[in-house]
Design an enzyme around this catalytic site. Structure first.
Site, PDB file in Angstrom:
ATOM      1  N   LYS A  34       0.901  -1.113   0.005  1.00  0.00           N
ATOM      2  CA  LYS A  34       0.164   0.058   0.080  1.00  0.00           C
ATOM      3  C   LYS A  34       0.845   1.231  -0.057  1.00  0.00           C
ATOM      4  O   LYS A  34       1.783   1.526   0.901  1.00  0.00           O
ATOM      5  CB  LYS A  34      -1.034   0.000   1.301  1.00  0.00           C
ATOM      6  CG  LYS A  34      -1.618   1.156   1.393  1.00  0.00           C
ATOM      7  CD  LYS A  34      -2.868   1.229   2.286  1.00  0.00           C
ATOM      8  CE  LYS A  34      -2.340   1.598   3.731  1.00  0.00           C
ATOM      9  NZ  LYS A  34      -2.417   2.949   3.942  1.00  0.00           N
ATOM     10  N   ASP A  61      -3.535   4.376  -1.897  1.00  0.00           N
ATOM     11  CA  ASP A  61      -4.635   4.836  -0.974  1.00  0.00           C
ATOM     12  C   ASP A  61      -4.527   6.434  -0.746  1.00  0.00           C
ATOM     13  O   ASP A  61      -3.921   6.807   0.361  1.00  0.00           O
ATOM     14  CB  ASP A  61      -4.086   4.110   0.446  1.00  0.00           C
ATOM     15  CG  ASP A  61      -5.229   4.438   1.641  1.00  0.00           C
ATOM     16  OD1 ASP A  61      -6.320   4.777   1.167  1.00  0.00           O
ATOM     17  OD2 ASP A  61      -4.899   4.190   2.871  1.00  0.00           O
ATOM     18  N   LYS A  63      -7.503   8.186  -1.096  1.00  0.00           N
ATOM     19  CA  LYS A  63      -8.883   8.581  -0.688  1.00  0.00           C
ATOM     20  C   LYS A  63      -9.200   9.766  -1.453  1.00  0.00           C
ATOM     21  O   LYS A  63      -9.566  10.830  -0.815  1.00  0.00           O
ATOM     22  CB  LYS A  63      -8.596   8.871   0.768  1.00  0.00           C
ATOM     23  CG  LYS A  63      -8.236   7.595   1.663  1.00  0.00           C
ATOM     24  CD  LYS A  63      -8.233   7.737   3.269  1.00  0.00           C
ATOM     25  CE  LYS A  63      -8.114   6.601   4.147  1.00  0.00           C
ATOM     26  NZ  LYS A  63      -6.783   6.555   4.000  1.00  0.00           N
ATOM     27  N   ASP A  66     -13.750  14.418  -4.253  1.00  0.00           N
ATOM     28  CA  ASP A  66     -13.870  15.798  -5.100  1.00  0.00           C
ATOM     29  C   ASP A  66     -14.934  15.772  -5.909  1.00  0.00           C
ATOM     30  O   ASP A  66     -15.790  14.719  -5.845  1.00  0.00           O
ATOM     31  CB  ASP A  66     -12.443  15.901  -5.739  1.00  0.00           C
ATOM     32  CG  ASP A  66     -12.162  17.319  -5.940  1.00  0.00           C
ATOM     33  OD1 ASP A  66     -12.787  18.185  -6.281  1.00  0.00           O
ATOM     34  OD2 ASP A  66     -10.841  17.628  -5.514  1.00  0.00           O
ATOM     35  N   THR A 120     -12.061   5.820  10.991  1.00  0.00           N
ATOM     36  CA  THR A 120     -12.303   5.245  12.040  1.00  0.00           C
ATOM     37  C   THR A 120     -11.550   6.167  13.362  1.00  0.00           C
ATOM     38  O   THR A 120     -11.965   6.001  14.382  1.00  0.00           O
ATOM     39  CB  THR A 120     -11.413   3.884  12.213  1.00  0.00           C
ATOM     40  OG1 THR A 120     -10.172   4.359  11.756  1.00  0.00           O
ATOM     41  CG2 THR A 120     -11.984   2.766  11.513  1.00  0.00           C
ATOM     42  N   ARG A 211       3.217  -1.826  10.544  1.00  0.00           N
ATOM     43  CA  ARG A 211       4.204  -1.739  11.475  1.00  0.00           C
ATOM     44  C   ARG A 211       4.664  -3.330  11.821  1.00  0.00           C
ATOM     45  O   ARG A 211       5.865  -3.706  12.093  1.00  0.00           O
ATOM     46  CB  ARG A 211       4.254  -1.002  12.509  1.00  0.00           C
ATOM     47  CG  ARG A 211       4.263   0.259  12.301  1.00  0.00           C
ATOM     48  CD  ARG A 211       3.742   1.432  13.308  1.00  0.00           C
ATOM     49  NE  ARG A 211       2.126   1.542  13.094  1.00  0.00           N
ATOM     50  CZ  ARG A 211       1.380   2.270  13.900  1.00  0.00           C
ATOM     51  NH1 ARG A 211       2.144   3.296  14.631  1.00  0.00           N
ATOM     52  NH2 ARG A 211       0.063   2.483  13.603  1.00  0.00           N
TER      53      ARG A 211
HETATM   54  O1  C5P Z   1       1.276   0.141  10.906  1.00  0.00           O
HETATM   55  P1  C5P Z   1      -0.108  -0.304  11.044  1.00  0.00           P
HETATM   56  O2  C5P Z   1      -0.597  -1.746  10.759  1.00  0.00           O
HETATM   57  O3  C5P Z   1      -0.993   0.367  12.096  1.00  0.00           O
HETATM   58  O4  C5P Z   1      -0.648   0.501   9.608  1.00  0.00           O
HETATM   59  C1  C5P Z   1      -2.098   0.521   9.208  1.00  0.00           C
HETATM   60  C2  C5P Z   1      -2.261   1.233   7.951  1.00  0.00           C
HETATM   61  O5  C5P Z   1      -3.395   1.256   7.530  1.00  0.00           O
HETATM   62  C3  C5P Z   1      -1.729   2.601   7.784  1.00  0.00           C
HETATM   63  O6  C5P Z   1      -1.329   2.951   6.743  1.00  0.00           O
HETATM   64  C4  C5P Z   1      -2.995   3.477   8.348  1.00  0.00           C
HETATM   65  O7  C5P Z   1      -2.763   4.752   7.919  1.00  0.00           O
HETATM   66  C5  C5P Z   1      -4.034   2.633   7.503  1.00  0.00           C
HETATM   67  N1  C5P Z   1      -5.293   2.849   8.036  1.00  0.00           N
HETATM   68  C6  C5P Z   1      -5.675   2.543   9.544  1.00  0.00           C
HETATM   69  N2  C5P Z   1      -7.052   2.570   9.845  1.00  0.00           N
HETATM   70  C7  C5P Z   1      -8.018   2.996   8.877  1.00  0.00           C
HETATM   71  C8  C5P Z   1      -7.442   3.378   7.776  1.00  0.00           C
HETATM   72  C9  C5P Z   1      -6.250   3.322   7.316  1.00  0.00           C
HETATM   73  O8  C5P Z   1      -4.964   2.199  10.181  1.00  0.00           O
HETATM   74  N3  C5P Z   1      -9.047   3.016   9.511  1.00  0.00           N
END
Ligand code: C5P
Length: 234
Positions: A34, A61, A63, A66, A120, A211
């Site tokens: 992503k 991603d 989003k 517009d 979220t 992560r």
């Molecule tokens: O590092 P981690 O597993 O938390 O990364 C989750 C990814 O998903 C990040 O790129 C974050 O911006 C994205 N994301 C999220 N929650 C959402 C939408 C997107 O964690 N509701």
């Protein structure tokens, strides 16, 4: 048909060097990646082409939200970049979503169009401020139904909402879920986390994981162990 290649690794890094160091360790046949707003704004379409050239499917991603004409052109540009999946906000409305679909109707390469329902990070109070008298879950359900009516391929949602949405939406409508943490991993800044196996059981088609993989000492091994957990051999 179920896609076995379910894990999308979030490349939340600030430089091309860091991205390349990780991607050299990974096999494009066993994960997708992503590219989000930070990396895209820093490194741009050239990096997207480079990652695509290495054989990785890319979830762009950005989003989009517009006026319909602008989103139509942005989606066409993303399709030309060869991305596998992209996001847009369902709150942009039916005309915007249909303009996104129309943009790739005759395209050589058609990315999957996935709508973001309610971020979220927003709760009940934020909805009230926007004049919306509904619970966050009701709002998510409403926007997910709109996305389905407007011919999107799926939605991004929290894994905690996946089981609910699975009942509401057609069977092949894709649920893409972030907020995933293998048992025992730190939550970091995620508030409501779900394990990979629980997310798949709840009906999630693709898991966005950052992560837990990108910061692991051995990312490829970590990916493999999560894949084993999902397929029940963990
Ligand atoms: O590092 P981690 O597993 O938390 O990364 C989750 C990814 O998903 C990040 O790129 C974050 O911006 C994205 N994301 C999220 N929650 C959402 C939408 C997107 O964690 N509701």
């Amino acid at each position: 048909m179920q896609d076995e290649n379910k894990i999308i690794i979030a490349l939340d890094m600030a430089s091309e060097e860091e991205v390349m160091a990780l991607l050299r360790l990974l096999d494009p046949a066993s994960c997708r990646v992503k590219v989000g707003k930070e990396l895209f704004t820093r490194c741009g379409p050239d990096l997207v082409r480079r990652i695509g050239g290495m054989g990785f499917d890319i979830f762009l991603d950005l989003k989009f939200h517009d006026i319909p004409h602008t989103v139509n052109k942005a989606v066409a540009a993303a399709a030309e970049l060869g991305v596998w999946m992209l996001t847009l906000h369902a709150a942009g409305g039916a005309d915007m979503l249909r303009a996104a679909r129309a943009a790739i109707a005759d395209a050589e390469h058609r990315p999957l169009l996935v709508a973001v329902t309610l971020l979220t990070s927003l709760g009940e109070d934020d909805l009230v401020v926007q004049g919306i008298q509904r619970s966050p879950l009701e709002q998510v359900q409403r926007l997910a139904s709109l996305a389905q009516e407007c011919d999107m391929d799926g939605v991004v949602c929290s894994a905690a909402e996946a089981a609910d949405l699975r009942k509401l939406l057609r069977k092949d409508f894709l649920l893409v879920t972030p907020g995933i943490r293998p048992q025992g991993d730190p939550a970091n800044d995620q508030k409501r986390i779900v394990t990979p196996a629980a997310a798949v059981q709840a009906g999630s088609d693709y898991l966005v994981i950052g992560r837990p993989i990108t910061r692991a000492r051995a990312p490829a091994e970590r990916l493999l162990s999560i894949q084993r957990e999902i397929s029940g051999n963990g």
